[in-house]
Design a protein around this motif. Sequence first.
Motif, PDB file in Angstrom:
ATOM      1  N   SER A   1      85.566  12.147 -30.381  1.00  0.00           N
ATOM      2  CA  SER A   1      86.243  11.422 -29.759  1.00  0.00           C
ATOM      3  C   SER A   1      87.439  10.480 -30.567  1.00  0.00           C
ATOM      4  O   SER A   1      88.939  10.732 -29.963  1.00  0.00           O
TER       5      SER A   1
ATOM      6  N   GLU B   1      83.687  19.811 -25.812  1.00  0.00           N
ATOM      7  CA  GLU B   1      83.850  18.963 -24.677  1.00  0.00           C
ATOM      8  C   GLU B   1      82.753  18.832 -24.212  1.00  0.00           C
ATOM      9  O   GLU B   1      82.674  17.985 -24.117  1.00  0.00           O
TER      10      GLU B   1
ATOM     11  N   THR C   1      91.204  12.592 -30.097  1.00  0.00           N
ATOM     12  CA  THR C   1      91.973  13.396 -28.778  1.00  0.00           C
ATOM     13  C   THR C   1      91.975  12.446 -27.429  1.00  0.00           C
ATOM     14  O   THR C   1      91.549  11.122 -26.988  1.00  0.00           O
TER      15      THR C   1
ATOM     16  N   ASP D   1      85.616  25.077 -28.985  1.00  0.00           N
ATOM     17  CA  ASP D   1      86.102  23.854 -28.703  1.00  0.00           C
ATOM     18  C   ASP D   1      85.833  23.522 -27.030  1.00  0.00           C
ATOM     19  O   ASP D   1      85.419  22.704 -27.327  1.00  0.00           O
TER      20      ASP D   1
END
Length: 191
Positions: A128, A83, A131, A79
């Motif tokens: 995107s 990011e 989120t 994760d």
Amino acid sequence: LAIFGGLSSMASEIPPPPWRTPRKPPRGPAREPLSQDAIVDAALRVLDADGLDAVSMRRVAEELKTGAASLYAHVANKDELLELVRERVLAEIRLPTPDPARWQDQIRELAFEIQRAHAGHKDIARLSLGTIPTGYHALRVGEAMLGIMLAGGVPPKVAALAADRLSLYITADAYEGALIVAANDLESPHA
């Protein structure tokens, strides 16, 4: 002191004891030291070549010719890696300085700039969707969009809602474009 200097030069001439395993010289060219930037670069190469679903800690480690466990010294998990990849892509977006006389053109230009960055990296837009932007570059882009609208005289509440919806629209459009490209790649006889 001269005695010790003589001993150190003699020590380099003494062969290693027979029970010590000699060091093997490295095979091939020396690897670059592992770093967070190198890991993100490798993940971006995997993403660009094979799409978001192909990005895994194991696959990125293979790209770097190391083991997956080595990556965890630089990124906490997949994760966080994703990011960081998203942030790297968003860093490519060029932001204008708000100009009240051109605010509508600037919003349009920024929308195309965001679209360009997403389209340049397979299905990165998927990251995107749904989120909340918390990374530096995600916030930088959102603030730029909001700043342009505020400079143009758009009321703050309307500008905030418009920036959110416009970002969602641009990202969804980029993701849909990635799906179309992927479908065409599958149908292509050269795939």
